[in-house]
Scaffold this motif. Structure first.
Motif, PDB file in Angstrom:
ATOM      1  N   ARG A 248       0.822  -1.084  -0.269  1.00 49.18           N
ATOM      2  CA  ARG A 248       0.224  -0.099  -0.068  1.00 49.18           C
ATOM      3  C   ARG A 248       0.924   1.081   0.029  1.00 49.18           C
ATOM      4  O   ARG A 248       0.633   2.283  -1.033  1.00 49.18           O
ATOM      5  CB  ARG A 248      -0.879   0.083   1.243  1.00 49.18           C
ATOM      6  CG  ARG A 248      -2.128  -0.913   1.228  1.00 49.18           C
ATOM      7  CD  ARG A 248      -3.163  -0.652   2.202  1.00 49.18           C
ATOM      8  NE  ARG A 248      -2.566  -0.821   3.408  1.00 49.18           N
ATOM      9  CZ  ARG A 248      -2.737  -1.842   4.350  1.00 49.18           C
ATOM     10  NH1 ARG A 248      -3.100  -2.990   3.709  1.00 49.18           N
ATOM     11  NH2 ARG A 248      -2.361  -2.112   5.381  1.00 49.18           N
ATOM     12  N   GLY A 249       1.763   1.452   0.852  1.00 51.55           N
ATOM     13  CA  GLY A 249       2.835   2.387   0.873  1.00 51.55           C
ATOM     14  C   GLY A 249       3.766   2.494  -0.744  1.00 51.55           C
ATOM     15  O   GLY A 249       3.358   3.651  -1.166  1.00 51.55           O
ATOM     16  N   LEU A 250       3.943   1.493  -1.060  1.00 52.31           N
ATOM     17  CA  LEU A 250       4.547   1.484  -2.527  1.00 52.31           C
ATOM     18  C   LEU A 250       3.593   2.098  -3.669  1.00 52.31           C
ATOM     19  O   LEU A 250       4.118   2.880  -4.178  1.00 52.31           O
ATOM     20  CB  LEU A 250       5.268   0.128  -2.763  1.00 52.31           C
ATOM     21  CG  LEU A 250       6.042  -0.409  -1.980  1.00 52.31           C
ATOM     22  CD1 LEU A 250       6.395  -2.008  -2.178  1.00 52.31           C
ATOM     23  CD2 LEU A 250       7.509   0.211  -2.312  1.00 52.31           C
ATOM     24  N   GLU A 251       2.271   1.552  -3.463  1.00 46.49           N
ATOM     25  CA  GLU A 251       1.425   2.028  -4.436  1.00 46.49           C
ATOM     26  C   GLU A 251       0.992   3.619  -4.269  1.00 46.49           C
ATOM     27  O   GLU A 251       0.771   4.142  -5.249  1.00 46.49           O
ATOM     28  CB  GLU A 251       0.021   1.115  -4.394  1.00 46.49           C
ATOM     29  CG  GLU A 251       0.462  -0.063  -4.916  1.00 46.49           C
ATOM     30  CD  GLU A 251      -0.745  -1.086  -4.598  1.00 46.49           C
ATOM     31  OE1 GLU A 251      -1.031  -2.069  -5.299  1.00 46.49           O
ATOM     32  OE2 GLU A 251      -1.974  -0.752  -3.673  1.00 46.49           O
ATOM     33  N   SER A 252       1.364   3.876  -2.970  1.00 44.86           N
ATOM     34  CA  SER A 252       0.919   5.472  -2.772  1.00 44.86           C
ATOM     35  C   SER A 252       2.320   6.228  -2.959  1.00 44.86           C
ATOM     36  O   SER A 252       2.139   7.597  -3.144  1.00 44.86           O
ATOM     37  CB  SER A 252       0.657   5.392  -1.083  1.00 44.86           C
ATOM     38  OG  SER A 252      -0.540   5.115  -0.798  1.00 44.86           O
ATOM     39  N   GLY A 253       3.246   5.792  -3.366  1.00 47.66           N
ATOM     40  CA  GLY A 253       4.386   6.370  -3.963  1.00 47.66           C
ATOM     41  C   GLY A 253       5.520   6.761  -2.831  1.00 47.66           C
ATOM     42  O   GLY A 253       6.428   7.594  -2.980  1.00 47.66           O
ATOM     43  N   ASP A 254       5.026   6.059  -1.566  1.00 50.68           N
ATOM     44  CA  ASP A 254       5.990   6.563  -0.592  1.00 50.68           C
ATOM     45  C   ASP A 254       7.535   6.192  -0.715  1.00 50.68           C
ATOM     46  O   ASP A 254       7.704   5.182  -1.348  1.00 50.68           O
ATOM     47  CB  ASP A 254       5.454   5.892   0.565  1.00 50.68           C
ATOM     48  CG  ASP A 254       4.298   6.703   1.249  1.00 50.68           C
ATOM     49  OD1 ASP A 254       3.825   7.650   0.739  1.00 50.68           O
ATOM     50  OD2 ASP A 254       3.397   5.974   2.095  1.00 50.68           O
ATOM     51  N   TYR A 255       8.329   6.872  -0.072  1.00 48.63           N
ATOM     52  CA  TYR A 255       9.709   6.529  -0.085  1.00 48.63           C
ATOM     53  C   TYR A 255      10.060   5.605   1.198  1.00 48.63           C
ATOM     54  O   TYR A 255      10.620   4.245   1.201  1.00 48.63           O
ATOM     55  CB  TYR A 255      10.701   7.531   0.180  1.00 48.63           C
ATOM     56  CG  TYR A 255      11.975   7.340   0.489  1.00 48.63           C
ATOM     57  CD1 TYR A 255      13.011   6.701  -0.424  1.00 48.63           C
ATOM     58  CD2 TYR A 255      12.374   7.715   1.804  1.00 48.63           C
ATOM     59  CE1 TYR A 255      14.188   5.876  -0.008  1.00 48.63           C
ATOM     60  CE2 TYR A 255      13.840   7.322   2.463  1.00 48.63           C
ATOM     61  CZ  TYR A 255      14.604   6.857   1.355  1.00 48.63           C
ATOM     62  OH  TYR A 255      15.770   6.367   1.955  1.00 48.63           O
ATOM     63  N   ALA A 256       9.698   5.941   2.612  1.00 52.21           N
ATOM     64  CA  ALA A 256      10.044   5.202   3.652  1.00 52.21           C
ATOM     65  C   ALA A 256       8.720   4.674   4.234  1.00 52.21           C
ATOM     66  O   ALA A 256       7.601   5.537   4.416  1.00 52.21           O
ATOM     67  CB  ALA A 256      10.617   5.956   4.670  1.00 52.21           C
ATOM     68  N   ILE A 257       8.694   3.500   4.315  1.00 51.24           N
ATOM     69  CA  ILE A 257       7.505   2.666   4.596  1.00 51.24           C
ATOM     70  C   ILE A 257       7.561   2.022   5.766  1.00 51.24           C
ATOM     71  O   ILE A 257       8.098   1.117   6.019  1.00 51.24           O
ATOM     72  CB  ILE A 257       6.957   1.873   3.374  1.00 51.24           C
ATOM     73  CG1 ILE A 257       6.810   2.808   2.119  1.00 51.24           C
ATOM     74  CG2 ILE A 257       5.500   1.109   3.814  1.00 51.24           C
ATOM     75  CD1 ILE A 257       6.610   1.768   0.818  1.00 51.24           C
ATOM     76  N   THR A 258       6.588   2.296   6.748  1.00 52.99           N
ATOM     77  CA  THR A 258       6.485   1.666   8.146  1.00 52.99           C
ATOM     78  C   THR A 258       5.367   0.696   8.360  1.00 52.99           C
ATOM     79  O   THR A 258       4.297   1.205   7.303  1.00 52.99           O
ATOM     80  CB  THR A 258       6.334   2.547   9.222  1.00 52.99           C
ATOM     81  OG1 THR A 258       5.772   3.756   9.097  1.00 52.99           O
ATOM     82  CG2 THR A 258       8.119   2.895   9.539  1.00 52.99           C
ATOM     83  N   THR A 259       5.029  -0.410   8.770  1.00 57.74           N
ATOM     84  CA  THR A 259       3.845  -1.402   8.319  1.00 57.74           C
ATOM     85  C   THR A 259       3.404  -1.431   9.676  1.00 57.74           C
ATOM     86  O   THR A 259       2.304  -2.052   9.715  1.00 57.74           O
ATOM     87  CB  THR A 259       4.725  -2.556   8.245  1.00 57.74           C
ATOM     88  OG1 THR A 259       5.109  -3.247   8.861  1.00 57.74           O
ATOM     89  CG2 THR A 259       5.154  -2.481   6.414  1.00 57.74           C
ATOM     90  N   ALA A 260       3.634  -0.871  10.861  1.00 54.34           N
ATOM     91  CA  ALA A 260       2.477  -0.819  12.319  1.00 54.34           C
ATOM     92  C   ALA A 260       2.768   0.503  12.820  1.00 54.34           C
ATOM     93  O   ALA A 260       3.810   1.517  12.660  1.00 54.34           O
ATOM     94  CB  ALA A 260       3.303  -1.829  12.937  1.00 54.34           C
ATOM     95  N   LEU A 261       1.867   0.732  13.872  1.00 52.83           N
ATOM     96  CA  LEU A 261       1.859   1.965  14.465  1.00 52.83           C
ATOM     97  C   LEU A 261       3.134   2.511  14.818  1.00 52.83           C
ATOM     98  O   LEU A 261       3.662   3.594  14.948  1.00 52.83           O
ATOM     99  CB  LEU A 261       0.702   1.943  15.536  1.00 52.83           C
ATOM    100  CG  LEU A 261       0.637   3.299  16.525  1.00 52.83           C
ATOM    101  CD1 LEU A 261       0.309   4.617  15.552  1.00 52.83           C
ATOM    102  CD2 LEU A 261      -0.403   2.978  17.432  1.00 52.83           C
ATOM    103  N   LEU A 262       3.977   1.532  15.759  1.00 52.43           N
ATOM    104  CA  LEU A 262       5.179   1.758  16.560  1.00 52.43           C
ATOM    105  C   LEU A 262       6.096   2.065  15.419  1.00 52.43           C
ATOM    106  O   LEU A 262       7.074   3.210  15.702  1.00 52.43           O
ATOM    107  CB  LEU A 262       5.727   0.538  17.062  1.00 52.43           C
ATOM    108  CG  LEU A 262       6.586   0.782  18.383  1.00 52.43           C
ATOM    109  CD1 LEU A 262       6.006   1.937  19.405  1.00 52.43           C
ATOM    110  CD2 LEU A 262       7.105  -0.669  18.936  1.00 52.43           C
TER     111      LEU A 262
END
Length: 339
Positions: A248-262
């Motif tokens: 989802r982060g990659l499809e949004s075009g994000d550079y740095a992607i974290t996968t949980a709240l922390l």
């Protein structure tokens, strides 16, 4: 560097994706996911048996099973000079066409105190967790960005898999943290360096937290008890959940992607000179998170000091860590940081 929420920045239908560490955990889940999006997939790992089993899963998950193609290549990413011949084989299988996406997932975690562990343990984890991805990056970027490489409007994508521990290192991961921190530094550098090339290549870095993968039981055999105390209450995500969040982060075009709240909190608290996904949100949160650390950091260091007062010298911890693992974990449980 802010991304448009309405556009898919990583369309995968008909594209060719190479994934390292694809025989287990997050890598295998990511392979299934991109297959379900219509991608042709090349799996890379050491175990032929696991790769063949993963190949069956990809065919079952494929969006267009009649036209999509799947393949696997075996290699050890910790060995020097592995990447160039591997990519040559991958490109040949892809009808001599350039790959579209390279996703470096291969990695391992063997926690211990950096001082107490043999230095060879840190070197081994650096070979797998940093050099395994760095060599691949060097080889694929030379293919994509060479002087004779075509300049096309649709970007290629290089994806690193780091760890939340690169954003907030934790006691007990001394042999592991340097490699994941080095990946962050490399990705941040390449995000700048790729701006000078005419080819359209995007770099991304993913920071997963704890993942329910086959590496966790191995990880816990050497994990110091104080590390488990600090991590107590941290959620463990499934490989599928982590892969889905990453995509989802990659499809949004994000550079740095974290996968949980922390992970989101750690990223906001340690942005420094890293590229921003969203300039406004990231700047606001980067101002807020240091206030949270006023309360969180004293708690972390308080737990460490309390443990030190009651448990003596760290040279005695290793046996206690194994005993603690037996007490705190079901031996059948098979989860891990990020494989």
């Amino acid at each position: 560097m802010g991304a448009s929420w309405s556009k898919n920045h990583l369309p995968l239908d008909g594209k060719t994706v190479l994934i390292t560490g694809a025989s287990d955990g997050m890598g295998r889940a990511a392979a299934r996911l991109v297959a379900s999006k219509g991608a042709n997939v090349i799996l890379v790992a050491r175990s032929v048996e696991k790769l063949e089993a993963a190949l069956v899963e990809l065919k079952a998950a494929a969006l267009r099973p009649d036209t999509q193609r799947f393949h696997y290549l075996t290699t050890d990413v910790s060995k020097p000079d592995y990447a160039a011949p591997l990519l040559a084989s991958a490109v040949a299988w892809n009808d001599d066409k350039p790959l579209d996406v390279v996703w470096c997932v291969a990695g391992t975690s063997r926690p211990d105190f950096w001082i107490e562990a043999p230095l060879s343990l840190t070197r081994t984890q650096m070979d797998i967790n940093f050099w395994g991805s760095a060599e691949m990056a060097h080889a694929i970027l030379r293919l994509w960005c060479g002087a004779d490489a075509p300049v096309v409007p649709e970007p290629k994508h290089l994806i690193f898999t780091s760890s939340v521990l690169a954003l907030f290192p934790c006691i007990g991961y001394g042999p592991y943290n340097p490699a994941k921190g080095a990946l962050r530094a490399l990705a941040d550098t390449l995000a700048q360096e790729l701006e000078v090339y005419p080819q359209n290549v995007k770099v991304h870095i993913i920071y997963p937290a704890s993942i329910g993968s086959p590496g966790f039981a191995r990880e816990n055999m050497t994990k110091p008890e104080i590390t488990r105390i600090i991590e107590e209450g941290d959620p463990v995500s499934t490989p599928d959940a982590v892969a889905s969040s990453a995509l989802r982060g990659l499809e949004s075009g994000d550079y740095a992607i974290t996968t949980a709240l922390l992970g989101h909190v750690f990223r906001w608290g340690s942005l420094g000179g890293s590229p921003r996904n969203n300039w406004l949100l990231d700047t606001l949160m980067a101002c807020l998170i240091p206030l949270i650390w006023i309360f969180a950091l004293p708690d972390v260091y308080g737990k460490i000091r309390k443990y030190a007062r009651s448990h003596g010298h760290p040279s005695t911890y290793r046996g206690k860590a194994i005993e603690g693992f037996a007490e705190h974990q079901d031996p059948a449980t098979d989860v891990g940081k990020s494989d």
